[in-house]
Design a protein around this motif. Structure first.
Motif, PDB file in Angstrom:
ATOM      1  N   ILE A  93       0.849  -1.189   0.000  1.00 47.81           N
ATOM      2  CA  ILE A  93       0.000   0.000   0.000  1.00 47.81           C
ATOM      3  C   ILE A  93       0.887   1.241   0.000  1.00 47.81           C
ATOM      4  O   ILE A  93       1.410   1.633   1.049  1.00 47.81           O
ATOM      5  CB  ILE A  93      -0.929   0.019   1.230  1.00 47.81           C
ATOM      6  CG1 ILE A  93      -1.743  -1.276   1.312  1.00 47.81           C
ATOM      7  CG2 ILE A  93      -1.853   1.232   1.190  1.00 47.81           C
ATOM      8  CD1 ILE A  93      -2.546  -1.406   2.597  1.00 47.81           C
ATOM      9  N   VAL A  95      -5.693   5.176   5.935  1.00 46.82           N
ATOM     10  CA  VAL A  95      -4.801   4.032   5.778  1.00 46.82           C
ATOM     11  C   VAL A  95      -5.082   2.917   6.779  1.00 46.82           C
ATOM     12  O   VAL A  95      -4.995   1.723   6.437  1.00 46.82           O
ATOM     13  CB  VAL A  95      -3.323   4.489   5.851  1.00 46.82           C
ATOM     14  CG1 VAL A  95      -2.954   4.961   7.254  1.00 46.82           C
ATOM     15  CG2 VAL A  95      -2.395   3.370   5.392  1.00 46.82           C
ATOM     16  N   VAL A 138      -5.825  -1.031   5.805  1.00 47.05           N
ATOM     17  CA  VAL A 138      -5.046  -2.151   6.339  1.00 47.05           C
ATOM     18  C   VAL A 138      -5.965  -3.182   6.978  1.00 47.05           C
ATOM     19  O   VAL A 138      -5.836  -4.396   6.740  1.00 47.05           O
ATOM     20  CB  VAL A 138      -3.999  -1.657   7.351  1.00 47.05           C
ATOM     21  CG1 VAL A 138      -3.357  -2.835   8.088  1.00 47.05           C
ATOM     22  CG2 VAL A 138      -2.930  -0.836   6.650  1.00 47.05           C
ATOM     23  N   ARG A 139      -6.913  -2.737   7.775  1.00 46.73           N
ATOM     24  CA  ARG A 139      -7.836  -3.671   8.426  1.00 46.73           C
ATOM     25  C   ARG A 139      -8.691  -4.403   7.397  1.00 46.73           C
ATOM     26  O   ARG A 139      -8.941  -5.614   7.541  1.00 46.73           O
ATOM     27  CB  ARG A 139      -8.715  -2.919   9.432  1.00 46.73           C
ATOM     28  CG  ARG A 139      -7.971  -2.567  10.736  1.00 46.73           C
ATOM     29  CD  ARG A 139      -8.932  -2.031  11.773  1.00 46.73           C
ATOM     30  NE  ARG A 139      -9.321  -0.648  11.480  1.00 46.73           N
ATOM     31  CZ  ARG A 139      -8.732   0.409  11.992  1.00 46.73           C
ATOM     32  NH1 ARG A 139      -7.708   0.270  12.828  1.00 46.73           N
ATOM     33  NH2 ARG A 139      -9.141   1.624  11.687  1.00 46.73           N
ATOM     34  N   ARG A 144      -6.597  -7.135   5.780  1.00 49.28           N
ATOM     35  CA  ARG A 144      -6.409  -8.280   6.669  1.00 49.28           C
ATOM     36  C   ARG A 144      -7.682  -9.111   6.790  1.00 49.28           C
ATOM     37  O   ARG A 144      -7.627 -10.342   6.909  1.00 49.28           O
ATOM     38  CB  ARG A 144      -5.949  -7.791   8.041  1.00 49.28           C
ATOM     39  CG  ARG A 144      -4.596  -7.069   7.988  1.00 49.28           C
ATOM     40  CD  ARG A 144      -4.135  -6.620   9.358  1.00 49.28           C
ATOM     41  NE  ARG A 144      -3.782  -7.757  10.183  1.00 49.28           N
ATOM     42  CZ  ARG A 144      -3.467  -7.677  11.481  1.00 49.28           C
ATOM     43  NH1 ARG A 144      -3.510  -6.506  12.089  1.00 49.28           N
ATOM     44  NH2 ARG A 144      -3.149  -8.747  12.162  1.00 49.28           N
ATOM     45  N   CYS A 171       0.916  -7.414   5.088  1.00 50.96           N
ATOM     46  CA  CYS A 171       0.581  -6.076   4.602  1.00 50.96           C
ATOM     47  C   CYS A 171       1.749  -5.128   4.840  1.00 50.96           C
ATOM     48  O   CYS A 171       2.216  -4.992   5.976  1.00 50.96           O
ATOM     49  CB  CYS A 171      -0.681  -5.586   5.304  1.00 50.96           C
ATOM     50  SG  CYS A 171      -1.354  -4.064   4.625  1.00 50.96           S
ATOM     51  N   VAL A 178       2.922  -1.186   4.257  1.00 49.21           N
ATOM     52  CA  VAL A 178       2.594   0.187   3.885  1.00 49.21           C
ATOM     53  C   VAL A 178       3.889   0.929   3.593  1.00 49.21           C
ATOM     54  O   VAL A 178       4.812   0.943   4.410  1.00 49.21           O
ATOM     55  CB  VAL A 178       1.806   0.901   5.001  1.00 49.21           C
ATOM     56  CG1 VAL A 178       1.667   2.397   4.693  1.00 49.21           C
ATOM     57  CG2 VAL A 178       0.421   0.274   5.138  1.00 49.21           C
ATOM     58  N   ALA A 228      -0.840   3.218  10.235  1.00 49.31           N
ATOM     59  CA  ALA A 228      -0.731   1.924   9.551  1.00 49.31           C
ATOM     60  C   ALA A 228      -0.147   0.873  10.485  1.00 49.31           C
ATOM     61  O   ALA A 228      -0.621  -0.278  10.536  1.00 49.31           O
ATOM     62  CB  ALA A 228       0.140   2.072   8.309  1.00 49.31           C
ATOM     63  N   ARG A 229       0.864   1.251  11.244  1.00 48.56           N
ATOM     64  CA  ARG A 229       1.501   0.311  12.179  1.00 48.56           C
ATOM     65  C   ARG A 229       0.527  -0.093  13.283  1.00 48.56           C
ATOM     66  O   ARG A 229       0.471  -1.262  13.681  1.00 48.56           O
ATOM     67  CB  ARG A 229       2.758   0.963  12.761  1.00 48.56           C
ATOM     68  CG  ARG A 229       3.699  -0.010  13.466  1.00 48.56           C
ATOM     69  CD  ARG A 229       4.990   0.657  13.880  1.00 48.56           C
ATOM     70  NE  ARG A 229       5.842   0.949  12.726  1.00 48.56           N
ATOM     71  CZ  ARG A 229       6.067   2.165  12.239  1.00 48.56           C
ATOM     72  NH1 ARG A 229       5.490   3.225  12.822  1.00 48.56           N
ATOM     73  NH2 ARG A 229       6.848   2.352  11.209  1.00 48.56           N
ATOM     74  N   ALA A 243       0.015  -3.278  10.130  1.00 47.23           N
ATOM     75  CA  ALA A 243       0.851  -3.395   8.941  1.00 47.23           C
ATOM     76  C   ALA A 243       2.317  -3.201   9.288  1.00 47.23           C
ATOM     77  O   ALA A 243       2.661  -2.531  10.265  1.00 47.23           O
ATOM     78  CB  ALA A 243       0.438  -2.355   7.901  1.00 47.23           C
ATOM     79  N   ALA A 280      -4.075   3.607  -0.811  1.00 47.11           N
ATOM     80  CA  ALA A 280      -4.303   3.907   0.602  1.00 47.11           C
ATOM     81  C   ALA A 280      -5.533   4.768   0.845  1.00 47.11           C
ATOM     82  O   ALA A 280      -5.896   5.013   1.994  1.00 47.11           O
ATOM     83  CB  ALA A 280      -3.076   4.600   1.186  1.00 47.11           C
TER      84      ALA A 280
END
Length: 242
Positions: free
Chosen positions: A12, A21, A25-26, A29, A37, A39, A52-53, A57, A92
Motif C-alpha cells: 500500500i 490508511v 489495512v484492516r 487483513r 501487509c 505500507v 498503519a503500524r 501493517a 491507501a
C-alpha cells in the motif's frame, strides 16, 4: 506452484493518508488473512506510518517522496528480498476494495499480471472529459502491445505473480504514470501474460482526488509521453520463479 501456494504481500503506497490508511489495512487483513501487509510511507508529513503500524501493517518509511512508481519499486524489492511470490498493489485512499483481492490472486493461475479493471462491467465507476478519452486511447494501444483486450490500463489495483515481481523489482518505472501505463508495456515486451478481472470501486474515504480539472486537461499528453518512454526502453528480460 499455484497462486494459492505462494506467499502474498499486499503493498500500500501512501502519502499523507492518515485518515484512511488504518481502515484500508484492516480491510486487507479481513479480506485475505493469509497475506502480509506492507505500507510504504512515501515521505508523509502526517501520522500515516503510525496509523498503519497501529492497524497491524509493517511500515517501510521512505526518506522522501518518491511517487507511486518509486515507492512500488521499493515494495517489489522488499517482496523479492523476503521471499514473497505475489504482490498485490492497493491504494491507501480506500477506493480499491480489498474484497476483490482473492479474485485477483486466483486470476494469476492464467497470467503473470492481473489488472483490477474498473470499466469491465462491475459497479458504476466512471471518468469524464479528457482523462476518459486518454484512457480509451491508451487501452486500445496497450491492448495491441499486450496482445489481449484491456479496458483499464491506468488502474493501480493489480496482482503480480512471481515473474512480474522479479521483473518489477528491477525494472519498475518511477515516472508519472509509470506504475500503470509504462509498467504494462514493460511487462508485455518482456513476454509476460497480462489479464484483467472486473472490480468495483468504492468512494474515497478521505483527502482529495489526485486529478482536478486542470490536471485532467493535460492527462492525455502526459500519458502519451509515458507510453513513448516505455516503448523506447530496451526490452527487459523476465526471469521468474517456478
Amino acid at each position: 506452484m499455484r497462486p494459492v501456494d505462494q506467499r502474498v504481500l499486499v503493498v500500500i503506497p501512501a502519502l499523507n493518508e492518515e485518515e484512511s490508511v488504518a481502515d484500508v489495512v484492516r480491510d486487507v487483513r479481513d479480506a485475505y488473512p493469509a497475506a502480509d501487509c506492507l505500507v510504504l510511507d512515501d515521505g508523509s508529513t502526517d501520522r500515516t506510518g503510525a496509523r498503519a503500524r497501529e492497524a497491524g501493517a509493517e511500515v517501510l518509511r521512505l526518506p522522501f517522496n518518491l511517487g507511486v512508481g518509486g515507492a512500488m519499486r521499493a515494495g517489489y524489492r522488499f517482496a523479492v528480498d523476503h521471499g514473497y511470490g505475489i504482490v498485490v498493489q492497493v491504494d491507501a485512499d480506500g477506493q480499491h476494495d480489498p474484497a476483490s483481492i482473492p479474485e485477483l490472486i486466483a486470476a494469476l493461475a492464467r497470467a503473470d499480471l492481473v489488472i483490477g479493471a474498473r470499466f469491465a462491467g462491475r459497479g458504476d465507476y466512471g471518468v469524464r472529459g479528457p482523462r476518459r478519452w486518454a484512457m480509451r486511447v491508451l487501452s486500445i494501444v496497450i491492448s495491441r502491445v499486450a496482445r489481449t483486450e484491456l479496458s483499464d490500463v491506468t488502474s493501480g489495483f493489480k496482482a503480480a505473480g512471481p515473474a512480474a515481481v522479479d521483473l518489477f523489482a528491477v525494472e519498475f518505472p518511477a515516472e508519472y504514470l509509470g506504475d500503470t501505463v509504462e509498467a504494462l508495456v514493460i511487462a508485455s515486451r518482456a513476454g509476460l501474460t497480462i489479464r484483467q478481472t472486473p472490480v468495483e470501486m468504492r468512494r474515497r474515504q478521505a483527502g482529495e482526488p489526485s486529478h482536478g480539472p486542470v490536471k485532467a486537461a493535460v492527462y492525455l499528453v502526459r500519458a502519451c509521453v509515458a507510453f513513448s518512454l516505455a516503448m523506447l526502453r530496451p526490452r527487459a528480460k523476465a526471469g521468474g520463479r517456478a
